[in-house]
Design an enzyme around this catalytic site. Structure first.
Site, PDB file in Angstrom:
ATOM      1  N   GLY A   7       1.188   4.501   8.104  1.00 34.06           N
ATOM      2  CA  GLY A   7       0.342   3.730   9.028  1.00 34.06           C
ATOM      3  C   GLY A   7       0.692   2.262   8.853  1.00 34.06           C
ATOM      4  CB  ALA A   8       3.466   0.269  10.037  1.00 39.30           C
ATOM      5  CB  VAL A  11      -5.152  -1.650   6.692  1.00 36.31           C
ATOM      6  CG1 VAL A  11      -5.283  -1.483   5.182  1.00 36.31           C
ATOM      7  CG2 VAL A  11      -6.517  -1.963   7.301  1.00 36.31           C
ATOM      8  N   GLY A  12      -2.050  -1.509   6.914  1.00 36.12           N
ATOM      9  CA  GLY A  12      -0.795  -1.074   6.289  1.00 36.12           C
ATOM     10  C   GLY A  12       0.233  -2.189   6.185  1.00 36.12           C
ATOM     11  CG  ASP A  31       2.772   3.453  12.788  1.00 34.40           C
ATOM     12  OD1 ASP A  31       1.826   2.892  12.201  1.00 34.40           O
ATOM     13  OD2 ASP A  31       2.659   3.978  13.927  1.00 34.40           O
ATOM     14  NE  ARG A  86     -16.608   1.766   6.940  1.00 33.36           N
ATOM     15  CZ  ARG A  86     -17.624   0.914   6.754  1.00 33.36           C
ATOM     16  NH1 ARG A  86     -18.870   1.313   6.917  1.00 33.36           N
ATOM     17  NH2 ARG A  86     -17.384  -0.331   6.405  1.00 33.36           N
ATOM     18  NE  ARG A 149     -15.986  -6.133   4.029  1.00 28.17           N
ATOM     19  CZ  ARG A 149     -15.542  -5.105   4.727  1.00 28.17           C
ATOM     20  NH1 ARG A 149     -16.161  -3.931   4.653  1.00 28.17           N
ATOM     21  NH2 ARG A 149     -14.489  -5.234   5.521  1.00 28.17           N
ATOM     22  CG  HIS A 173     -16.109   2.603   3.048  1.00 28.95           C
ATOM     23  ND1 HIS A 173     -16.437   1.368   2.569  1.00 28.95           N
ATOM     24  CD2 HIS A 173     -15.247   2.393   4.074  1.00 28.95           C
ATOM     25  CE1 HIS A 173     -15.811   0.450   3.291  1.00 28.95           C
ATOM     26  NE2 HIS A 173     -15.088   1.046   4.205  1.00 28.95           N
TER      27      HIS A 173
HETATM   28  P1  NAI Z   1      -4.447   0.040  13.101  1.00 27.50           P
HETATM   29  O1  NAI Z   1      -4.765   0.686  14.380  1.00 27.50           O
HETATM   30  O2  NAI Z   1      -4.026  -1.378  13.068  1.00 27.50           O
HETATM   31  O3  NAI Z   1      -3.318   0.898  12.358  1.00 27.50           O
HETATM   32  C1  NAI Z   1      -3.304   2.284  12.286  1.00 27.50           C
HETATM   33  C2  NAI Z   1      -1.859   2.734  12.399  1.00 27.50           C
HETATM   34  O4  NAI Z   1      -1.788   4.154  12.180  1.00 27.50           O
HETATM   35  C3  NAI Z   1      -1.235   2.459  13.782  1.00 27.50           C
HETATM   36  O5  NAI Z   1      -0.076   1.672  13.620  1.00 27.50           O
HETATM   37  C4  NAI Z   1      -0.908   3.851  14.292  1.00 27.50           C
HETATM   38  O6  NAI Z   1       0.270   3.901  15.085  1.00 27.50           O
HETATM   39  C5  NAI Z   1      -0.738   4.616  12.997  1.00 27.50           C
HETATM   40  N1  NAI Z   1      -0.811   6.072  13.151  1.00 27.50           N
HETATM   41  C6  NAI Z   1      -1.644   6.783  13.957  1.00 27.50           C
HETATM   42  N2  NAI Z   1      -1.383   8.090  13.826  1.00 27.50           N
HETATM   43  C7  NAI Z   1      -0.387   8.211  12.928  1.00 27.50           C
HETATM   44  C8  NAI Z   1       0.307   9.300  12.374  1.00 27.50           C
HETATM   45  N3  NAI Z   1       0.029  10.554  12.726  1.00 27.50           N
HETATM   46  N4  NAI Z   1       1.281   9.060  11.464  1.00 27.50           N
HETATM   47  C9  NAI Z   1       1.579   7.793  11.107  1.00 27.50           C
HETATM   48  N5  NAI Z   1       0.942   6.717  11.583  1.00 27.50           N
HETATM   49  C10 NAI Z   1      -0.021   6.919  12.484  1.00 27.50           C
HETATM   50  O7  NAI Z   1      -5.728   0.269  12.147  1.00 27.50           O
HETATM   51  P2  NAI Z   1      -6.078  -0.532  10.797  1.00 27.50           P
HETATM   52  O8  NAI Z   1      -6.964  -1.659  11.121  1.00 27.50           O
HETATM   53  O9  NAI Z   1      -4.828  -0.746  10.037  1.00 27.50           O
HETATM   54  O10 NAI Z   1      -6.986   0.578  10.056  1.00 27.50           O
HETATM   55  C11 NAI Z   1      -6.415   1.773   9.593  1.00 27.50           C
HETATM   56  C12 NAI Z   1      -7.499   2.714   9.070  1.00 27.50           C
HETATM   57  O11 NAI Z   1      -8.061   2.175   7.856  1.00 27.50           O
HETATM   58  C13 NAI Z   1      -8.691   2.911  10.009  1.00 27.50           C
HETATM   59  O12 NAI Z   1      -9.107   4.266   9.972  1.00 27.50           O
HETATM   60  C14 NAI Z   1      -9.756   2.014   9.432  1.00 27.50           C
HETATM   61  O13 NAI Z   1     -11.058   2.426   9.789  1.00 27.50           O
HETATM   62  C15 NAI Z   1      -9.476   2.180   7.947  1.00 27.50           C
HETATM   63  N6  NAI Z   1     -10.007   1.128   7.085  1.00 27.50           N
HETATM   64  C16 NAI Z   1     -10.571   1.517   5.898  1.00 27.50           C
HETATM   65  C17 NAI Z   1     -11.070   0.596   5.019  1.00 27.50           C
HETATM   66  C18 NAI Z   1     -11.656   1.057   3.708  1.00 27.50           C
HETATM   67  O14 NAI Z   1     -12.354   0.299   3.054  1.00 27.50           O
HETATM   68  N7  NAI Z   1     -11.390   2.267   3.277  1.00 27.50           N
HETATM   69  C19 NAI Z   1     -11.039  -0.840   5.323  1.00 27.50           C
HETATM   70  C20 NAI Z   1     -10.359  -1.161   6.552  1.00 27.50           C
HETATM   71  C21 NAI Z   1      -9.865  -0.190   7.400  1.00 27.50           C
END
Ligand code: NAI
Length: 306
Positions: A7-8, A11-12, A31, A86, A149, A173
């Site tokens: 997942g790039a 966050v990634g 990704d 979430r 936080r 969470h």
């Molecule tokens: P984002 O939308 O910027 O990135 C997600 C990436 O996953 C996208 O680039 C997408 O193409 C990719 N993706 C989707 N399906 C895929 C697959 N089958 N294989 C490989 N890559 C795939 O989202 P962001 O902001 O990076 O968040 C990512 C996740 O992390 C979300 O579910 C978010 O809710 C979660 N998160 C969790 C936190 C925590 O404290 N645990 C904190 C912040 C975010």
């Protein structure tokens, strides 16, 4: 060492930057979108001469390129939109995370897995199940972020340095997370000596809502700078075998009176993964809050398998 990030997205890719620029490891960014991880990797590589490190960053769509990683971080999946909880991400992200975990473990059978995708505790449970890994080698990141936080809001309230504030948030969470205000200190002084109960309650409420507050402001996605920092702290504790005591979403097998569920608890984190789980002597209401939060995770695990 080599760290794979599946997942790039926001966050990634930010995590890739942190890991490379802290000179912790080479990074493979994977990704599903073609070209995007390759482009981000090239961009990060072009910053190396300026940032003064020599880590390799590879972008790919192919799990073969992730082979023999020491750590696999899964951030793949959808983030929240304003108004979403979430848990609304449950079904879509479950499939993505299970696929990612199975593909990644096939190429890195000895890796330690850190799950970041939401809803965090459920995704960590499903990835544990899908990989068949022993519970010390698969965990979720949430507590380090939620604690950061809470610490931030305490520091802002008191006008002290964030680094001087230490606090721990346990539980799931989400809205039922369990910030332990009793254990929160400013350089060892309990915050209960510095703030009245109503103010502490308001800081706890803001912590519980910390993710949503940012989603509402950004509108097009959620937080990613602090989440990437929190994940990089866990990666560092593993790679440098620091044995840090951090709140980590771990599979419980009787600890805190909970079994067969994933929830945030204090863990020692070193090169083998979770070295031990600390069982704090919690008050009755803290135990009740933890159990309540575990109950909601379990309900969502069941929902995800319907
Ligand atoms: P984002 O939308 O910027 O990135 C997600 C990436 O996953 C996208 O680039 C997408 O193409 C990719 N993706 C989707 N399906 C895929 C697959 N089958 N294989 C490989 N890559 C795939 O989202 P962001 O902001 O990076 O968040 C990512 C996740 O992390 C979300 O579910 C978010 O809710 C979660 N998160 C969790 C936190 C925590 O404290 N645990 C904190 C912040 C975010």
């Amino acid at each position: 060492p080599r760290v794979t990030i599946v997942g790039a997205g926001r966050v990634g890719s930010t995590l890739a930057q942190r890991i490379a620029e802290k000179n912790l490891a080479d990074v493979v960014l994977l990704d599903i979108v073609e070209g995007m991880p390759q482009g981000l990797a090239l961009d990060l590589m072009e910053a190396r001469g300026i940032e003064l490190h020599n880590r390799q960053i590879i972008g790919t769509n192919n799990y073969a390129d992730t082979a023999n990683s020491e750590i696999v971080v899964i951030t793949a999946g959808l983030p929240r939109k304003p108004g979403m909880s979430r848990d609304d991400l449950l079904k879509t992200n479950a499939k993505i995370v299970v696929d990612a975990a199975k593909n990644a473990i096939a190429h890195s059978p000895n890796a330690i897995f850190i799950i970041v995708t939401n809803p965090l505790d459920v995704m960590t449970y499903l990835a544990w199940q899908a990989t068949g890994l022993p519970r010390d080698r698969i965990m979720g990141m949430a507590g380090v972020l939620d604690s950061a936080r809470f610490e931030t809001f305490i520091a802002l309230e008191l006008g002290v340095l964030p680094a001087d504030v230490k606090a721990m948030v346990l539980g799931s969470h989400g809205d039922l997370m369990v910030p332990l205000s009793r254990y929160a200190t400013v350089n060892g002084i309990p915050i209960t000596e510095l703030l009245d109960a109503a103010t502490i309650e308001s800081l706890i409420a803001r912590t519980r809502n910390g993710g949503a507050e940012i989603v509402e402001l950004i509108q097009t996605g959620g937080a990613f700078f602090a989440p990437a920092s929190a994940t990089s702290m866990m990666v560092e504790s593993i790679l440098l075998n620091q044995s840090r005591l951090l709140p980590i979403a771990a599979y419980l097998d009787g600890e805190y009176g909970l079994k067969d569920v994933v929830i945030g608890v204090p863990c020692r984190l070193g090169c083998g993964g979770i070295e031990s789980i600390l069982e704090l002597s919690l008050s009755e209401s803290e135990v009740a809050a933890l159990h309540n939060s575990a109950k909601s995770v379990r309900k969502n695990i069941e929902r995800s398998q319907e």
